[in-house]
Enzyme design. Structure first.
Site, PDB file in Angstrom:
ATOM      1  CB  THR A 160      -0.966  -0.008   1.199  1.00 55.99           C
ATOM      2  OG1 THR A 160      -0.240  -0.241   2.415  1.00 55.99           O
ATOM      3  CG2 THR A 160      -2.028  -1.090   1.020  1.00 55.99           C
ATOM      4  CE  LYS A 186       0.355  -3.396   3.512  1.00 57.93           C
ATOM      5  NZ  LYS A 186      -0.486  -2.462   4.360  1.00 57.93           N
ATOM      6  CB  THR A 197      -1.866  -1.392   8.554  1.00 56.89           C
ATOM      7  OG1 THR A 197      -2.999  -0.778   9.122  1.00 56.89           O
ATOM      8  CG2 THR A 197      -2.175  -1.645   7.093  1.00 56.89           C
ATOM      9  CD  GLU A 283       1.851   5.332   6.366  1.00 49.95           C
ATOM     10  OE1 GLU A 283       1.088   4.723   5.591  1.00 49.95           O
ATOM     11  OE2 GLU A 283       1.446   6.005   7.333  1.00 49.95           O
ATOM     12  CG  ASN A 405      -0.756   8.401   7.917  1.00 53.64           C
ATOM     13  OD1 ASN A 405      -1.448   7.406   7.749  1.00 53.64           O
ATOM     14  ND2 ASN A 405       0.557   8.341   8.087  1.00 53.64           N
ATOM     15  CB  THR A 410      -6.805  12.504  -1.595  1.00 53.77           C
ATOM     16  OG1 THR A 410      -5.812  12.918  -0.648  1.00 53.77           O
ATOM     17  CG2 THR A 410      -8.161  12.791  -1.030  1.00 53.77           C
TER      18      THR A 410
END
Length: 410
Positions: A160, A186, A197, A283, A405, A410
């Site tokens: 992702t 992942k 996640t 991230e 985040n 979007t």
């Protein structure tokens, strides 16, 4: 190959390296880009299976379906995964869609429904576009292969916000037979101890029962996947699933087997490698942070403190800013919820001692700042209370984490 004690790391190994496994992936249209968003692992025989699952109360529909499948016989032959949509918090329709995915994969690969596991990752609260998923599943048999390319395409399909693939493979000898253990994972954000996640897939050609594989996975997960954090958020979808084909030809492994310890060590290495790769790819992250708590009164206490320190936003921010503010570390130690001797704590940043017997010691601030600018930051906390040790992994908290985040959908 690189030797690691009793096992060897296989260069260019993949989830398909263990005997009996094929994999593949394709783009079915769940993602806006043309990146793969549907992947599968297939075993040529029903494989002994084990799984661990998120503790989030809002467990996504695919996880429930996978647990039903594993509970039937303790075996899986097909593991199906989609990215781009989590199929979480989607009510009865979400459960129906997950079961449809299982049924369609079973039909595509000619196996019973309960030999299929399903998992999803992506945006929460949106129904799957089944008009895209079903044709995609029908196309998977044509793209699976037992070579490195099959593993590559699968690894691409599960990503992702990840920046890199997380893949590892090792080999060792069991009963004189060559045995492989491989993994792909992942995870980049919404990562916190007790799953997040994060999706992990492990394959092995060792002969081992589902029950013994489950025991091994439970223990390994506690020491690896459950010791990482990126942002303190535990997701709805996370799982680690292991499949064992048994095609290596060894005698079935159990705790009494002469090679059990070597196999367990190699198995844990695969889990730790993947867990650290997830933490490193957090991230917006610029560095991996490793917190080791030594000489605790118990393993549970050591783990609790290590996870509290690694999960501290203040500690993570200090590492990002290369600020040797040990006060943030000692504060996290003190709020971990386990007893500590407030007079005996030592803290080091790498090999730089900043606290001894809970008292500050002079240190070279510029040297510490330079150390904290590196890609790996190791924080050592010595409680001087007992003999237990635990290690946790995470990453720094950066401006980019907020940017990523703030615009996830979007």
């Amino acid at each position: 190959m690189a030797q690691q004690g009793q096992f060897t790391v296989v260069e260019n190994g993949s989830i398909t390296t263990p005997k009996g496994f094929r994999a593949g992936g394709l783009h079915c249209g769940l993602k806006k880009t043309k990146r793969n968003d549907l992947g599968v692992i297939v075993c040529e025989v029903p494989a002994a299976a084990a799984g661990v699952y998120t503790l989030n109360a809002f467990q996504a529909a695919p996880l429930k379906v996978t647990q039903e499948s594993v509970a039937a016989e303790g075996k899986l032959q097909v593991m199906l995964v989609n990215s781009g949509n989590a199929n979480a918090c989607t009510g009865q329709q979400g459960e129906d869609d997950a079961r449809t995915m299982r049924a369609e994969a079973a039909k595509a690969f000619g196996v019973p429904d309960h030999y299929v596991g399903v998992t999803s990752t992506g945006v929460i609260g949106e129904l799957l576009k089944m008009d895209r998923v079903v044709p995609g599943i029908e196309g998977l048999p044509a793209v699976v292969s037992a070579d490195e390319e099959g593993g590559e395409q699968f690894s691409q399909a599960i990503l992702t916000t990840d920046l890199v693939k997380k893949v590892v493979c090792v080999e060792l000898t069991v009963d004189g037979k060559t045995v492989h253990i491989a993994g792909a994972a992942k995870g980049s954000g919404m990562i916190h101890p007790n799953m997040a996640t994060m999706l992990g897939f492990m394959t092995t050609d060792a002969a081992i029962s589902s029950a013994n594989l489950q025991k091994l996975l439970n223990r390994s997960t506690d020491m690896t996947f459950n010791m990482i954090t990126v942002d303190g958020d535990t997701s709805t979808n996370d799982m680690v699933v292991t499949m064992a084909s048994g095609l290596a030809g060894n005698e079935p492994l159990d705790a009494e087997h002469a090679d059990w310890a070597a196999f367990a060590t190699a198995f844990q290495y695969v889990g730790e490698y993947l867990a650290k790769a997830i933490a490193r790819d957090g991230e917006g992250a610029t560095k991996l942070i490793e917190v080791t708590v030594a000489n605790a009164a118990s393993e549970d206490a050591a783990r609790a403190i290590a996870k509290t320190v690694i999960g501290s936003s203040l500690v993570k921010s200090a590492c990002f800013g290369a600020d040797a503010n040990w006060g943030r570390i000692i504060a996290a130690v003190g709020r971990a919820g386990v007893p500590v001797n407030v007079d005996t704590v030592d803290i080091r940043l790498g090999d730089i001692s900043v606290l001894e017997q809970s008292r500050p010691v002079p240190f070279d601030d510029p040297k510490a700042t330079e150390y904290l600018k590196g890609e790996l930051v190791q924080i050592h906390v010595n409680l001087n209370m007992g003999g237990a040790t635990a290690t946790a992994w995470g990453c720094d908290l950066t401006y980019d984490y907020v940017r990523i985040n703030a615009a996830y959908r979007t």
